[in-house]
Write an enzyme that holds these catalytic residues in place. Structure first.
Site, PDB file in Angstrom:
ATOM      1  N   LYS A   1      -0.627  49.084  54.223  1.00  0.00           N
ATOM      2  CA  LYS A   1       0.359  50.273  54.009  1.00  0.00           C
ATOM      3  C   LYS A   1       0.362  50.812  52.476  1.00  0.00           C
ATOM      4  O   LYS A   1       1.099  51.400  52.426  1.00  0.00           O
ATOM      5  CB  LYS A   1       1.746  49.442  54.782  1.00  0.00           C
ATOM      6  CG  LYS A   1       1.739  48.938  56.315  1.00  0.00           C
ATOM      7  CD  LYS A   1       1.414  50.016  56.665  1.00  0.00           C
ATOM      8  CE  LYS A   1       2.006  49.395  58.409  1.00  0.00           C
ATOM      9  NZ  LYS A   1       0.863  48.552  58.423  1.00  0.00           N
TER      10      LYS A   1
ATOM     11  N   GLY B   1       8.276  54.637  62.085  1.00  0.00           N
ATOM     12  CA  GLY B   1       7.196  54.960  63.595  1.00  0.00           C
ATOM     13  C   GLY B   1       7.893  54.304  64.373  1.00  0.00           C
ATOM     14  O   GLY B   1       7.309  54.403  65.586  1.00  0.00           O
ATOM     15  N   GLY B   2       8.894  52.947  64.668  1.00  0.00           N
ATOM     16  CA  GLY B   2       9.422  52.948  65.249  1.00  0.00           C
ATOM     17  C   GLY B   2      10.353  53.174  65.705  1.00  0.00           C
ATOM     18  O   GLY B   2      11.048  52.547  67.123  1.00  0.00           O
TER      19      GLY B   2
ATOM     20  N   GLU C   1      17.528  51.135  60.186  1.00  0.00           N
ATOM     21  CA  GLU C   1      17.727  50.953  58.986  1.00  0.00           C
ATOM     22  C   GLU C   1      17.478  51.328  58.018  1.00  0.00           C
ATOM     23  O   GLU C   1      18.034  50.193  57.147  1.00  0.00           O
ATOM     24  CB  GLU C   1      16.160  50.506  59.441  1.00  0.00           C
ATOM     25  CG  GLU C   1      15.032  49.910  60.983  1.00  0.00           C
ATOM     26  CD  GLU C   1      13.710  50.661  60.701  1.00  0.00           C
ATOM     27  OE1 GLU C   1      13.223  49.929  61.310  1.00  0.00           O
ATOM     28  OE2 GLU C   1      13.381  51.624  59.889  1.00  0.00           O
TER      29      GLU C   1
ATOM     30  N   GLY D   1       9.543  45.958  57.849  1.00  0.00           N
ATOM     31  CA  GLY D   1       7.753  46.192  57.311  1.00  0.00           C
ATOM     32  C   GLY D   1       8.312  47.829  56.846  1.00  0.00           C
ATOM     33  O   GLY D   1       9.509  48.548  56.691  1.00  0.00           O
ATOM     34  N   ALA D   2       7.442  48.079  57.011  1.00  0.00           N
ATOM     35  CA  ALA D   2       7.434  49.628  56.256  1.00  0.00           C
ATOM     36  C   ALA D   2       6.457  50.465  56.472  1.00  0.00           C
ATOM     37  O   ALA D   2       5.096  49.210  57.026  1.00  0.00           O
ATOM     38  CB  ALA D   2       7.198  50.008  55.097  1.00  0.00           C
TER      39      ALA D   2
ATOM     40  N   THR E   1      12.303  46.561  62.859  1.00  0.00           N
ATOM     41  CA  THR E   1      12.057  46.403  63.772  1.00  0.00           C
ATOM     42  C   THR E   1      10.991  46.689  63.414  1.00  0.00           C
ATOM     43  O   THR E   1       9.943  47.692  62.404  1.00  0.00           O
ATOM     44  CB  THR E   1      12.932  47.336  63.936  1.00  0.00           C
ATOM     45  OG1 THR E   1      14.521  47.293  64.843  1.00  0.00           O
ATOM     46  CG2 THR E   1      12.449  48.251  65.256  1.00  0.00           C
ATOM     47  N   GLY E   2      10.228  46.908  64.668  1.00  0.00           N
ATOM     48  CA  GLY E   2       7.989  46.349  64.589  1.00  0.00           C
ATOM     49  C   GLY E   2       7.390  45.851  63.966  1.00  0.00           C
ATOM     50  O   GLY E   2       8.515  44.681  64.190  1.00  0.00           O
TER      51      GLY E   2
END
Length: 235
Positions: free
Chosen positions: A126, A101-102, A108, A87-88, A31-32
């Site tokens: 990042k 963050g999302g 996840e 993602g991260a 997600t993101g």
């Protein structure tokens, strides 16, 4: 870095990571914003006849994947995944991560734990020498919120961490609610030099569902910068 550069780098990292995908794989889909690029790239492969099954980590990802014709399953139906890609928000030493963050780090983390291999995709903004510049998301149950906040604050203080704790607001007012019906508390410490004790302390608090520290989970990170995409492997 301009927005256009960041978007292009996220796309490059996602497309490079897709090279790890093989026909017939069961994939965890993150997600993101960077994961969006992954799902779009995967959708193009599926449209060309590439056969995979995706397990989305959020309703947002599921909606996008369905719109692109990607066959979907659930972890209950497909409990063993070949690969999870996500993602991260931060990538620290030893591929330690901050995620959430999302607002999807619980799902996840469950999805990543079910995968034989977990890889991260990101642009090079990042990469950090020490985790904590990005506020650490902690998913909590709404019941007893005040108690949970007090216990989180006490745990942080005992570890010498100072900063603010804030319940994440929703865009339309009130508190942000996750897909699982929980709230998120963002912990802004600025620096988390030793994340393992904090991870253990947060996990021991009854009202905490899950925290956004992903330690020892990622096998590799595809990180895009101005010079291209590099792969960081687990130490």
């Amino acid at each position: 870095m301009t927005i256009a550069d960041a978007a292009a780098q996220k796309r490059a990292a996602a497309l490079e990571a897709l090279k790890e995908v093989r026909p017939g794989m069961r994939l965890g889909l993150g997600t993101g914003s960077t994961a969006v690029e992954l799902v779009k790239g995967l959708g193009a492969l599926v449209a060309d006849g590439f056969a995979v099954v995706g397990v989305p980590t959020s309703e947002r990802t599921a909606e996008l994947a369905r719109s692109l014709g990607i066959p979907l399953s659930t972890l209950d139906e497909t409990p063993e995944l070949d690969l999870a890609i996500d993602g991260a928000d931060e990538i620290g030493p030893g591929l330690s991560l901050i995620k959430g963050g999302g607002g999807a780090h619980l799902r996840e983390k469950i999805t990543a734990s079910a995968a034989a291999r977990f890889i991260v995709i990101a642009d090079d903004s990042k990469i950090v020498p020490v985790l904590g510049r990005f506020p650490l998301p902690v998913e909590v149950v709404p019941f007893g919120l005040t108690v949970t906040l007090r216990q989180i604050a006490a745990a942080a203080k005992a570890l010498g961490l100072e900063g603010s704790l804030a319940v994440r607001p929703a865009a339309g007012g009130g508190n942000y609610v996750t897909d699982g019906g929980h709230f998120i508390v963002d912990l802004a410490f600025g620096s988390i030099p030793d994340p393992a004790p904090l991870a253990a302390a947060l996990s021991a608090i009854p009202g905490v569902v899950e925290h956004g520290l992903f330690l020892g989970m990622a096998d590799a990170a595809y990180v895009a910068g101005a010079a291209g995409v590099r792969i960081i492997h687990k130490d």
